[in-house]
Scaffold this motif. Sequence first.
Motif, short mmCIF file in Angstrom:
data_model
loop_
_atom_site.label_atom_id
_atom_site.label_comp_id
_atom_site.label_asym_id
_atom_site.label_seq_id
_atom_site.Cartn_x
_atom_site.Cartn_y
_atom_site.Cartn_z
N LEU A 1 0.81 -1.22 0.00
CA LEU A 1 0.00 0.00 0.00
C LEU A 1 0.84 1.27 0.00
CD1 LEU A 1 -2.88 -1.00 2.44
CD2 LEU A 1 -2.81 -1.18 -0.04
N LYS A 2 1.97 1.24 0.70
CA LYS A 2 2.83 2.42 0.76
C LYS A 2 3.42 2.72 -0.62
CE LYS A 2 6.76 4.40 3.27
NZ LYS A 2 7.77 4.17 4.33
N LEU A 3 3.92 1.69 -1.29
CA LEU A 3 4.49 1.86 -2.62
C LEU A 3 3.42 2.32 -3.60
CD1 LEU A 3 6.70 1.61 -4.73
CD2 LEU A 3 6.21 -0.85 -4.88
N ARG A 4 2.23 1.70 -3.51
CA ARG A 4 1.15 2.07 -4.43
C ARG A 4 0.75 3.53 -4.24
NH1 ARG A 4 -3.23 -2.76 -5.44
NH2 ARG A 4 -1.75 -4.32 -6.18
N SER A 5 0.70 3.97 -2.99
CA SER A 5 0.33 5.35 -2.71
C SER A 5 1.34 6.32 -3.33
CB SER A 5 0.24 5.57 -1.19
OG SER A 5 -0.07 6.92 -0.90
N GLN A 6 2.61 5.96 -3.22
CA GLN A 6 3.65 6.80 -3.79
C GLN A 6 3.54 6.84 -5.32
OE1 GLN A 6 7.16 4.90 -2.24
NE2 GLN A 6 7.16 6.09 -0.35
N LEU A 7 3.27 5.70 -5.91
CA LEU A 7 3.15 5.63 -7.36
C LEU A 7 1.92 6.38 -7.86
CD1 LEU A 7 4.14 1.87 -7.94
CD2 LEU A 7 5.48 3.88 -8.59
N GLU A 8 0.78 6.19 -7.17
CA GLU A 8 -0.46 6.81 -7.60
C GLU A 8 -0.37 8.34 -7.62
OE1 GLU A 8 -3.17 4.94 -4.86
OE2 GLU A 8 -4.13 3.83 -6.48
N SER A 9 0.47 8.88 -6.76
CA SER A 9 0.60 10.34 -6.69
C SER A 9 1.24 10.91 -7.96
CB SER A 9 1.44 10.74 -5.47
OG SER A 9 2.79 10.31 -5.62
N LEU A 10 1.84 10.06 -8.77
CA LEU A 10 2.52 10.52 -9.98
C LEU A 10 1.57 10.71 -11.16
CD1 LEU A 10 5.69 8.23 -9.81
CD2 LEU A 10 5.46 10.60 -9.04
N GLY A 11 0.41 10.04 -11.12
CA GLY A 11 -0.53 10.15 -12.24
C GLY A 11 -0.31 9.05 -13.26
N GLN A 12 -1.38 8.65 -13.94
CA GLN A 12 -1.33 7.51 -14.85
C GLN A 12 -0.39 7.73 -16.04
OE1 GLN A 12 -2.12 4.52 -14.67
NE2 GLN A 12 -2.00 3.80 -16.79
N THR A 13 -0.36 8.93 -16.59
CA THR A 13 0.50 9.18 -17.75
C THR A 13 1.96 8.91 -17.43
OG1 THR A 13 -1.03 10.86 -18.58
CG2 THR A 13 1.21 10.89 -19.46
N GLN A 14 2.42 9.42 -16.30
CA GLN A 14 3.81 9.19 -15.91
C GLN A 14 4.05 7.73 -15.54
OE1 GLN A 14 5.35 12.02 -13.09
NE2 GLN A 14 7.23 10.88 -12.73
N LEU A 15 3.08 7.12 -14.88
CA LEU A 15 3.23 5.70 -14.49
C LEU A 15 3.38 4.82 -15.72
CD1 LEU A 15 0.58 5.31 -11.63
CD2 LEU A 15 3.06 5.47 -11.40
N TYR A 16 2.56 5.07 -16.71
CA TYR A 16 2.63 4.24 -17.92
C TYR A 16 3.96 4.45 -18.64
CZ TYR A 16 1.05 1.74 -22.06
OH TYR A 16 0.92 0.82 -23.09
N GLY A 17 4.45 5.68 -18.63
CA GLY A 17 5.76 5.96 -19.21
C GLY A 17 6.87 5.21 -18.49
N MET A 18 6.75 5.13 -17.16
CA MET A 18 7.73 4.38 -16.37
C MET A 18 7.68 2.90 -16.72
SD MET A 18 6.99 6.34 -12.75
CE MET A 18 7.76 5.08 -11.73
N LEU A 19 6.46 2.39 -16.88
CA LEU A 19 6.30 0.97 -17.22
C LEU A 19 6.91 0.68 -18.59
CD1 LEU A 19 5.20 -1.80 -16.47
CD2 LEU A 19 3.02 -1.15 -17.51
N GLN A 20 6.74 1.58 -19.53
CA GLN A 20 7.33 1.39 -20.86
C GLN A 20 8.85 1.29 -20.78
OE1 GLN A 20 5.34 4.84 -22.66
NE2 GLN A 20 4.40 3.46 -24.15
N GLN A 21 9.43 1.98 -19.82
CA GLN A 21 10.88 1.95 -19.66
C GLN A 21 11.37 0.67 -19.01
OE1 GLN A 21 11.83 5.51 -17.46
NE2 GLN A 21 11.91 6.80 -19.29
N VAL A 22 10.67 0.21 -17.97
CA VAL A 22 11.17 -0.95 -17.20
C VAL A 22 10.63 -2.28 -17.71
CG1 VAL A 22 11.46 0.48 -15.15
CG2 VAL A 22 9.35 -0.83 -15.42
N ASP A 23 9.49 -2.26 -18.42
CA ASP A 23 8.89 -3.52 -18.89
C ASP A 23 8.03 -3.23 -20.12
OD1 ASP A 23 7.85 -6.03 -19.26
OD2 ASP A 23 7.07 -6.27 -17.22
N SER A 24 8.70 -3.06 -21.26
CA SER A 24 7.98 -2.71 -22.49
C SER A 24 7.03 -3.82 -22.94
CB SER A 24 8.97 -2.40 -23.61
OG SER A 24 9.81 -3.52 -23.88
N VAL A 25 7.37 -5.08 -22.62
CA VAL A 25 6.51 -6.21 -22.99
C VAL A 25 5.16 -6.10 -22.28
CG1 VAL A 25 6.24 -8.72 -22.94
CG2 VAL A 25 8.47 -7.71 -23.49
N ALA A 26 5.21 -5.83 -20.96
CA ALA A 26 3.97 -5.67 -20.19
C ALA A 26 3.21 -4.44 -20.67
CB ALA A 26 4.29 -5.57 -18.71
N ALA A 27 3.94 -3.36 -20.94
CA ALA A 27 3.28 -2.12 -21.37
C ALA A 27 2.51 -2.33 -22.67
CB ALA A 27 4.32 -1.02 -21.53
#
Length: 304
Positions: free
Chosen positions: A122-148
């Motif tokens: 929950l702590k990690l999720r709260s930190q991530l959620e504060s960034l907004g979906q656009t930034q989160l998806y961009g992060m996912l594209q960087q660390v796991d393009s297959v999942a993205a």
Amino acid sequence: MTKLIVICGATATGKSGLALNLAIRLNSVILSADSRQVYREFNIGTAKPTLAEQQLVPHYLIDICDPTDTITVADYQQQVQALINSPLLPHSPAPLLLVGGTGLYIRSIVQGMKIPRVAPNLKLRSQLESLGQTQLYGMLQQVDSVAANKIHANDNMRTLRALEVFYITGIPISQQQGENPPDYPILQIGLDCEVEKLGLRIRKRTEQMITDGLVAEVEYLCQKYGFELPLLNTLGYQEIKQYLAGEISLDAAKELIVLHTRQFAKRQRTWFRAYPQIAWFDADAPDLLEKVWQRVQNFLDNSN
């Protein structure tokens, strides 16, 4: 050798009744595949098998955790697989019955889904959620393009989960997923009926739940666990909770339950129809049990 018979389909199609009759004939047991029946005290609104039915045939994966607990698909899969491999359950010649409408639960067993065993943070999720979906998806594209590539850019829940798994384990979720189907024979039976008939079934069952004491059950659960318990925001409970709060009438609550259940059933039908392995039967057929029984006998004869 283990054999598994799956009884699946949309809510209110009669899966539990058919499974009970088959289990009696086969002298077998039932493994529940319902994501809400795992919780104690949530009985009427989840259409949980009655105590009398559970005495007729042993049921497993029912009442295995408290309403304040969380059970993941990985937890469920682990428990079912442990039961299937347990010497406590009958195996040959009696098959086990996996019964329910939670598609992901069933898929985790019959297709052997590989699920990262990472508990929600929950702590990690709260930190991530504060960034907004656009930034989160961009992060996912960087660390796991297959999942993205498999996750829609607006799918916040799956994006969060993929990032959560990566930052906790250091391994992309795409590398931890996949399937490892079991090596034992599986027969998948699906129940379905015409949309209008299903609507009548849903209405009848909703009326029966009210008669059986759904309002009192929700009132008791609200008093014991508080109105904010997440499970009380699920189908059948949320609408009665609105009635108890004085927001709507009981008749309005019933109509909402019927409407929301029909919408839920539509999603279930779409999910299960995507799997060609399922043999479909008309839930309203007068000789349903005998037709399914014949199919079961063919399955047993050909898997010995």
